[in-house]
Enzyme design. Structure first.
Site, PDB file in Angstrom:
ATOM      1  CD  GLU A  98      36.417  39.133 -40.607  1.00 38.90           C
ATOM      2  OE1 GLU A  98      36.348  37.997 -41.116  1.00 38.90           O
ATOM      3  OE2 GLU A  98      35.921  39.423 -39.496  1.00 38.90           O
TER       4      GLU A  98
ATOM      5  CG  ASP B  27      29.239  41.771 -39.757  1.00 35.87           C
ATOM      6  OD1 ASP B  27      30.334  41.887 -39.175  1.00 35.87           O
ATOM      7  OD2 ASP B  27      28.590  40.701 -39.792  1.00 35.87           O
TER       8      ASP B  27
ATOM      9  NE  ARG C 174      29.298  39.861 -34.024  1.00 40.06           N
ATOM     10  CZ  ARG C 174      29.639  39.291 -35.183  1.00 40.06           C
ATOM     11  NH1 ARG C 174      30.827  39.520 -35.714  1.00 40.06           N
ATOM     12  NH2 ARG C 174      28.777  38.500 -35.818  1.00 40.06           N
TER      13      ARG C 174
END
Length: 320
Positions: free
Chosen positions: A194, A13, A292
């Site tokens: 999102e 993110d 990630r």
């Protein structure tokens, strides 16, 4: 110069903000989901190697924001630094871990890495449900707050909403639904819209977002609106029918998504910072897979002024 992806490992993110002081500020979800980490560098590429890294806040052991600290973003709002993040109550107390709400911490320090940050304040949307992934954007003198939240009636995990702000922690209008998971590529594993991110160029405002489960099916969609239109009128927004950024099996870049945008120092080149994995054989819950990684991708523009996101690249030509 060339830059190799992943750009910053084990940072999901990712959010990058270029401030007027000439520094790029970076924050992201850490694998432990237990703190807010902030780093800065005077060159975008140097965010990966900078020594200016500070944990500006750690979660408490109990209370409403004591677990699963997700997707922070740092914004500078009319003289105040604000970091927005999603957090949930401690899982030892609440049976359902996914009770996230949005919170913000603030400081007026010139350098936010050295600032005294406030205690978290909930940013209340008026909708009492799971929410996450807030971003902010100032347009024509008005600040807007855009976020993901579960709707009580619409099937799925989260939709995207927009509202105006009158302070860094308070919304001044009712939420307006912008998009819900409805296409096949938005409902793989989970029904998700999102991770909104704003890109404003050539007379239009573009809003990217992420969809589906956080494995190799994760991908990015796109909304757009004329810059002169009312942002709170959902009918003014156009939703692309197909995803604009997806897994590239050949390059072993899986589940690209939850991006932010930044520019070169001179503002002439646009870059997208996103996360992805380099494998798809995830063992167990993807939430607890730490790999990630933050990656970087140039955004190009067509002669008609439309964004070209292309496909994820292992190596890019970078001009800071």
């Amino acid at each position: 110069m060339s830059l190799t992806n992943p750009f910053i490992e084990q940072r999901a993110d990712p959010f990058v903000y270029l401030h007027s002081d000439g520094y790029y500020y970076f924050t992201a979800s850490v694998p432990e989901y237990d703190r807010l980490e902030l780093r800065r560098a005077q060159d975008l590429a140097e965010l990966a190697t900078t020594n200016e890294i500070v944990d500006v806040w750690h979660k408490p052991s109990s209370g409403p924001y004591s677990d699963l600290i997700w997707a922070p973003e740092i914004h500078y709002i009319d003289g105040t630094w604000a970091i927005y993040f999603a957090a949930a109550p401690n899982r030892e107390i609440v049976d359902n871990a996914f009770q996230h709400r949005m919170y913000a911490i603030t400081t007026q320090a010139d350098n936010p890495l050295e600032g005294q940050w406030s205690e978290p304040t909930q940013v209340d949307s008026g909708l009492a449900s799971f929410c996450l992934d807030a971003t902010c954007y100032k347009h024509n003198g008005q600040w807007y707050y855009i976020w993901a939240q579960k709707d009580a009636v619409i099937p799925g995990n989260s939709c995207l909403y927009i509202a105006t702000m009158d302070s860094p922690t308070h919304l001044s209008s009712e939420p307006v639904l912008l998009t819900k998971p409805e296409f096949d590529w938005e409902v793989q594993g989970f029904l998700v819209n999102e991770g909104p991110a704003v890109l404003h160029r050539h007379g239009r405002i573009y809003l990217t977002y992420s969809a589906s489960a956080t494995d190799e099916r994760y991908c990015m969609g796109l909304l757009s609106i004329d810059e002169n239109a009312d942002l709170l009128d959902a009918s003014n927004w156009h939703k692309a029918l197909s995803p604009i950024f997806v897994t590239d099996e050949e390059k072993h870049i899986y589940g690209p998504g939850h991006n932010s945008f930044t520019t070169s120092k001179d503002g002439q080149r646009d870059y997208m910072i996103y996360h992805a994995r380099n494998y798809k054989g995830i063992e167990g819950d993807p939430l607890w897979d730490p790999n990630r990684h933050a990656c970087i991708q140039p955004v190009l523009w067509s002669e008609d002024g439309l964004p070209i996101f292309g496909s994820p690249q292992n190596e890019i030509e970078f001009e800071g």
